[in-house]
Design a protein around this motif. Structure first.
Motif, PDB file in Angstrom:
ATOM      1  N   ALA A  15       0.838  -1.195   0.000  1.00 55.47           N
ATOM      2  CA  ALA A  15       0.000   0.000   0.000  1.00 55.47           C
ATOM      3  C   ALA A  15       0.878   1.252   0.000  1.00 55.47           C
ATOM      4  O   ALA A  15       1.950   1.272   0.606  1.00 55.47           O
ATOM      5  CB  ALA A  15      -0.922  -0.010   1.216  1.00 55.47           C
ATOM      6  N   THR A  16       0.399   2.288  -0.698  1.00 53.21           N
ATOM      7  CA  THR A  16       1.185   3.524  -0.840  1.00 53.21           C
ATOM      8  C   THR A  16       0.323   4.732  -0.463  1.00 53.21           C
ATOM      9  O   THR A  16      -0.111   5.488  -1.335  1.00 53.21           O
ATOM     10  CB  THR A  16       1.669   3.685  -2.294  1.00 53.21           C
ATOM     11  OG1 THR A  16       0.532   3.597  -3.141  1.00 53.21           O
ATOM     12  CG2 THR A  16       2.675   2.621  -2.680  1.00 53.21           C
ATOM     13  N   PRO A  17       0.082   4.921   0.847  1.00 54.22           N
ATOM     14  CA  PRO A  17      -0.807   6.005   1.262  1.00 54.22           C
ATOM     15  C   PRO A  17      -0.088   7.360   1.361  1.00 54.22           C
ATOM     16  O   PRO A  17      -0.104   8.007   2.399  1.00 54.22           O
ATOM     17  CB  PRO A  17      -1.288   5.535   2.638  1.00 54.22           C
ATOM     18  CG  PRO A  17      -0.153   4.721   3.163  1.00 54.22           C
ATOM     19  CD  PRO A  17       0.547   4.117   1.970  1.00 54.22           C
ATOM     20  N   SER A  18       0.535   7.785   0.266  1.00 58.15           N
ATOM     21  CA  SER A  18       1.237   9.066   0.304  1.00 58.15           C
ATOM     22  C   SER A  18       0.537  10.072  -0.611  1.00 58.15           C
ATOM     23  O   SER A  18      -0.197   9.686  -1.531  1.00 58.15           O
ATOM     24  CB  SER A  18       2.695   8.890  -0.116  1.00 58.15           C
ATOM     25  OG  SER A  18       2.746   8.262  -1.372  1.00 58.15           O
ATOM     26  N   GLY A  26      -3.878   4.308  -3.183  1.00 57.56           N
ATOM     27  CA  GLY A  26      -2.784   3.621  -2.521  1.00 57.56           C
ATOM     28  C   GLY A  26      -3.090   2.208  -2.054  1.00 57.56           C
ATOM     29  O   GLY A  26      -2.190   1.470  -1.672  1.00 57.56           O
ATOM     30  N   ASN A  27      -4.363   1.800  -2.071  1.00 61.78           N
ATOM     31  CA  ASN A  27      -4.702   0.459  -1.571  1.00 61.78           C
ATOM     32  C   ASN A  27      -4.325  -0.628  -2.574  1.00 61.78           C
ATOM     33  O   ASN A  27      -4.338  -0.415  -3.787  1.00 61.78           O
ATOM     34  CB  ASN A  27      -6.199   0.365  -1.273  1.00 61.78           C
ATOM     35  CG  ASN A  27      -6.539   0.969   0.076  1.00 61.78           C
ATOM     36  OD1 ASN A  27      -5.980   0.568   1.102  1.00 61.78           O
ATOM     37  ND2 ASN A  27      -7.429   1.957   0.080  1.00 61.78           N
ATOM     38  N   THR A  28      -4.000  -1.817  -2.019  1.00 61.05           N
ATOM     39  CA  THR A  28      -3.601  -2.922  -2.900  1.00 61.05           C
ATOM     40  C   THR A  28      -4.836  -3.692  -3.409  1.00 61.05           C
ATOM     41  O   THR A  28      -5.958  -3.518  -2.939  1.00 61.05           O
ATOM     42  CB  THR A  28      -2.610  -3.872  -2.208  1.00 61.05           C
ATOM     43  OG1 THR A  28      -3.244  -4.490  -1.089  1.00 61.05           O
ATOM     44  CG2 THR A  28      -1.358  -3.127  -1.754  1.00 61.05           C
ATOM     45  N   SER A  29      -4.561  -4.602  -4.330  1.00 68.19           N
ATOM     46  CA  SER A  29      -5.546  -5.230  -5.215  1.00 68.19           C
ATOM     47  C   SER A  29      -6.864  -5.689  -4.574  1.00 68.19           C
ATOM     48  O   SER A  29      -6.874  -6.578  -3.714  1.00 68.19           O
ATOM     49  CB  SER A  29      -4.902  -6.440  -5.898  1.00 68.19           C
ATOM     50  OG  SER A  29      -3.730  -6.047  -6.573  1.00 68.19           O
TER      51      SER A  29
END
Ligand SMILES: [Zn+2]
Ligand SMILES: [Zn+2]
Length: 286
Positions: A15-18, A26-29
């Motif tokens: 996840a990339t919550p930036s 940012g959430n994954t699949s």
């Protein structure tokens, strides 16, 4: 008669919550597929947390997970999927890569045990059932919904899906690695004539040589496959964590120049496939 798709998580790996990843998400699949009211969930990445809350609000009590595979970015949301703590909910979980290595129940329960997670799997309240099949098999879900599958080329294995209903079809092809110059015949045959293909576009062709053996593909290979297989539209999916919004804006622009029937999946985006007319069959909403 329709298939509706909603993207709840489009990111790969982690996840990339930036702030510079918020446009695409940012959430994954995690993808919700609604086939005439039947809820099919493609993968339980971190995006499944918000989907779970939404399903509870909508008072929906029965769903099916079809797992592409079980790397973290496709299962880590499961312990935070609120319906698993409700005893009035039934959840079926299917996977095609684990029939010879212990099965999907074993993998999901192994990520929910102390000291890495406080609630043991055995304490989940929902009525859970598990089915392991072998990627390549086909099965019916009833109500005129048919699922075909194919094995994907990914470390620890993976399964590509084609969901068909009333003359419409969508395919979910992630995570998979291609061999340059050799189109994957299993994928070509699975996606032939599909209305929508969601494809592992973790890298670009330019980046690809650096990542041999990592188990992923490129948006350019996705377009080559989709064009060869007469696909309606392709969604660029499973964005690399290092690809921020500016990078993905550029991917969107470049990809549409190569094939205008391509779009970049964004968290929250919905796609509706109507069986009524061939022409304006697919509509995308942001
Ligand atoms: Zn992944
Ligand atoms: Zn993976």
């Amino acid at each position: 008669m329709s298939i509706k798709v909603k993207f709840w998580g489009v990111r790969g790996s982690i996840a990339t919550p930036s702030a510079d990843h918020m446009k695409y998400g940012g959430n994954t699949s995690c993808i919700e597929v609604n086939v005439n009211g039947r809820i099919i969930i493609l993968d339980a990445g971190t995006g499944v947390r918000l989907l779970g809350n939404c399903l509870m609000e909508r008072d929906l009590k029965e769903y099916l997970f079809l797992q592409s595979h079980t790397h973290w970015d496709h299962i880590n949301g499961f312990p935070f999927f609120a319906p698993v703590y409700r005893d009035d909910v039934s959840i079926k979980i299917m996977a095609g890569h684990l029939s010879e290595s212990g099965g999907i129940k074993k993998v999901l329960s192994s990520q929910m045990c102390q000291p890495t997670f406080p609630v043991p799997f055995s304490e989940l309240s929902a009525n859970l059932s598990f089915t392991d099949f072998k990627a390549g098999e086909s099965f019916s879900l009833g109500d005129g919904i048919f699922v075909r599958t194919a094995p994907l080329k990914h470390p620890d294995g993976g399964t590509g899906y084609r969901i068909e209903h009333g003359g419409s079809s969508i395919c979910y092809i992630t995570d998979t690695e291609h061999v340059i110059g050799h189109p994957d015949e299993d994928i070509l045959s699975l996606i032939e004539g599909a209305d929508l293909v969601i494809y592992d576009s973790t890298y670009t062709d330019e980046e690809y040589p650096k990542f041999a053996g990592w188990g992923h593909s490129t948006w350019q290979e996705g377009i080559r496959l989709c064009q060869a297989a007469n696909v309606g539209q392709m969604a660029i999916f499973h964005h690399d964590p290092s690809h921020d919004d500016a990078f993905m804006d550029n991917v969107a622009k470049q990809a549409r120049k190569v094939w205008s029937n391509t779009f970049v999946a964004q968290e929250g985006m919905t796609v509706a496939i109507e069986a009524a007319s061939q022409e304006e069959k697919i509509s995308v909403a942001y």
